[in-house]
Design a protein around this motif. Structure first.
Motif, PDB file in Angstrom:
ATOM      1  N   ALA A  40       0.828  -1.207   0.000  1.00 49.53           N
ATOM      2  CA  ALA A  40       0.000   0.000   0.000  1.00 49.53           C
ATOM      3  C   ALA A  40       0.860   1.255   0.000  1.00 49.53           C
ATOM      4  O   ALA A  40       0.544   2.241  -0.679  1.00 49.53           O
ATOM      5  CB  ALA A  40      -0.941   0.004   1.197  1.00 49.53           C
ATOM      6  N   ALA A  41       1.942   1.238   0.761  1.00 52.19           N
ATOM      7  CA  ALA A  41       2.808   2.413   0.845  1.00 52.19           C
ATOM      8  C   ALA A  41       3.505   2.696  -0.487  1.00 52.19           C
ATOM      9  O   ALA A  41       3.816   3.852  -0.789  1.00 52.19           O
ATOM     10  CB  ALA A  41       3.843   2.221   1.946  1.00 52.19           C
ATOM     11  N   PRO A  87      -2.404   5.712  -5.866  1.00 49.86           N
ATOM     12  CA  PRO A  87      -3.862   5.775  -5.896  1.00 49.86           C
ATOM     13  C   PRO A  87      -4.427   6.027  -7.293  1.00 49.86           C
ATOM     14  O   PRO A  87      -5.541   5.607  -7.595  1.00 49.86           O
ATOM     15  CB  PRO A  87      -4.189   6.939  -4.957  1.00 49.86           C
ATOM     16  N   ALA A  88      -3.659   6.652  -8.153  1.00 46.63           N
ATOM     17  CA  ALA A  88      -4.125   6.902  -9.517  1.00 46.63           C
ATOM     18  C   ALA A  88      -4.257   5.597 -10.301  1.00 46.63           C
ATOM     19  O   ALA A  88      -4.993   5.541 -11.282  1.00 46.63           O
ATOM     20  CB  ALA A  88      -3.166   7.859 -10.230  1.00 46.63           C
ATOM     21  N   GLN A  89      -3.560   4.583  -9.896  1.00 43.63           N
ATOM     22  CA  GLN A  89      -3.594   3.285 -10.561  1.00 43.63           C
ATOM     23  C   GLN A  89      -4.662   2.357  -9.975  1.00 43.63           C
ATOM     24  O   GLN A  89      -4.754   1.203 -10.358  1.00 43.63           O
ATOM     25  CB  GLN A  89      -2.224   2.603 -10.428  1.00 43.63           C
ATOM     26  N   CYS A  90      -5.444   2.864  -9.055  1.00 43.54           N
ATOM     27  CA  CYS A  90      -6.432   2.050  -8.346  1.00 43.54           C
ATOM     28  C   CYS A  90      -7.496   1.523  -9.313  1.00 43.54           C
ATOM     29  O   CYS A  90      -8.012   2.254 -10.149  1.00 43.54           O
ATOM     30  CB  CYS A  90      -7.099   2.884  -7.248  1.00 43.54           C
ATOM     31  N   ALA A 142     -10.998   0.653 -10.178  1.00 45.64           N
ATOM     32  CA  ALA A 142     -12.315   1.110  -9.732  1.00 45.64           C
ATOM     33  C   ALA A 142     -13.269  -0.052  -9.442  1.00 45.64           C
ATOM     34  O   ALA A 142     -14.253   0.126  -8.726  1.00 45.64           O
ATOM     35  CB  ALA A 142     -12.927   2.052 -10.764  1.00 45.64           C
ATOM     36  N   GLU A 143     -12.998  -1.226  -9.972  1.00 43.24           N
ATOM     37  CA  GLU A 143     -13.851  -2.389  -9.753  1.00 43.24           C
ATOM     38  C   GLU A 143     -13.631  -3.010  -8.378  1.00 43.24           C
ATOM     39  O   GLU A 143     -14.462  -3.772  -7.906  1.00 43.24           O
ATOM     40  CB  GLU A 143     -13.579  -3.454 -10.845  1.00 43.24           C
ATOM     41  N   GLN A 144     -12.515  -2.698  -7.768  1.00 43.08           N
ATOM     42  CA  GLN A 144     -12.204  -3.237  -6.440  1.00 43.08           C
ATOM     43  C   GLN A 144     -12.396  -2.134  -5.389  1.00 43.08           C
ATOM     44  O   GLN A 144     -12.208  -0.959  -5.687  1.00 43.08           O
ATOM     45  CB  GLN A 144     -10.766  -3.731  -6.379  1.00 43.08           C
ATOM     46  N   ILE A 145     -12.758  -2.500  -4.228  1.00 40.84           N
ATOM     47  CA  ILE A 145     -12.853  -1.513  -3.155  1.00 40.84           C
ATOM     48  C   ILE A 145     -11.467  -0.953  -2.879  1.00 40.84           C
ATOM     49  O   ILE A 145     -11.270   0.264  -2.822  1.00 40.84           O
ATOM     50  CB  ILE A 145     -13.468  -2.132  -1.892  1.00 40.84           C
ATOM     51  N   CYS A 146     -10.510  -1.834  -2.703  1.00 42.12           N
ATOM     52  CA  CYS A 146      -9.110  -1.430  -2.528  1.00 42.12           C
ATOM     53  C   CYS A 146      -8.255  -2.603  -2.987  1.00 42.12           C
ATOM     54  O   CYS A 146      -8.378  -3.703  -2.470  1.00 42.12           O
ATOM     55  CB  CYS A 146      -8.805  -1.084  -1.076  1.00 42.12           C
ATOM     56  N   SER A 147      -7.374  -2.365  -3.898  1.00 44.41           N
ATOM     57  CA  SER A 147      -6.566  -3.441  -4.470  1.00 44.41           C
ATOM     58  C   SER A 147      -5.434  -3.862  -3.533  1.00 44.41           C
ATOM     59  O   SER A 147      -4.756  -4.842  -3.799  1.00 44.41           O
ATOM     60  CB  SER A 147      -5.997  -3.035  -5.826  1.00 44.41           C
TER      61      SER A 147
END
Length: 129
Positions: free
Chosen positions: A112-113, A117-120, A122-127
């Motif tokens: 995560a670190a 976030p720009a690569q997140c 959108a289909e997942q809550i949090c990758s």
């Protein structure tokens, strides 16, 4: 001694004393004509034992068993040693589980670190999880 005096001597609250009495950890106590509880002096030692047992992680049921052995006139040393051995086993298991959990969380945190976030997705809550 009254409940407030016993509680203060054992560094507990009156609520705790009442609870321990309800749970059978303290023997029934004599009541004065005015309805106040009148605890004998040995109650303080019993309450201190309960507190030390809780600090060691023993359950109320385990503490009750130890007190029952003592109340039956027997030294509970062997029983206490067995309870503490079981507690050590439980603690070792919890430590192993927490160590594994910490390693997992550290791995997730590292990912995560380093993430963007720009690569997140959108289909997942949090990758990251």
């Amino acid at each position: 001694m009254r409940i407030g005096e016993a509680a203060a001597a054992a560094d507990m609250t009156t609520k705790a004393l009442r609870f321990y009495e309800q749970q059978g950890l303290l023997p029934s106590v004599h009541r004065c004509p005015n309805g106040y509880r009148d605890y004998p002096p040995e109650t303080v030692a019993r309450l201190e034992f309960i507190r030390r047992s809780k600090v060691a992680g023993l359950t109320l049921a385990e503490i009750r068993e130890i007190l029952q052995v003592r109340d039956a006139g027997q030294a509970p040393c062997t029983h206490v040693a067995a309870q503490l051995a079981q507690q050590l086993t439980r603690l070792d298991q919890q430590i192993a589980e927490l160590t594994a959990l910490r390693a997992s969380v550290a791995d997730y945190h590292q990912i995560a670190a380093q993430g963007d976030p720009a690569q997140c997705d959108a289909e997942q809550i949090c990758s990251y999880l």
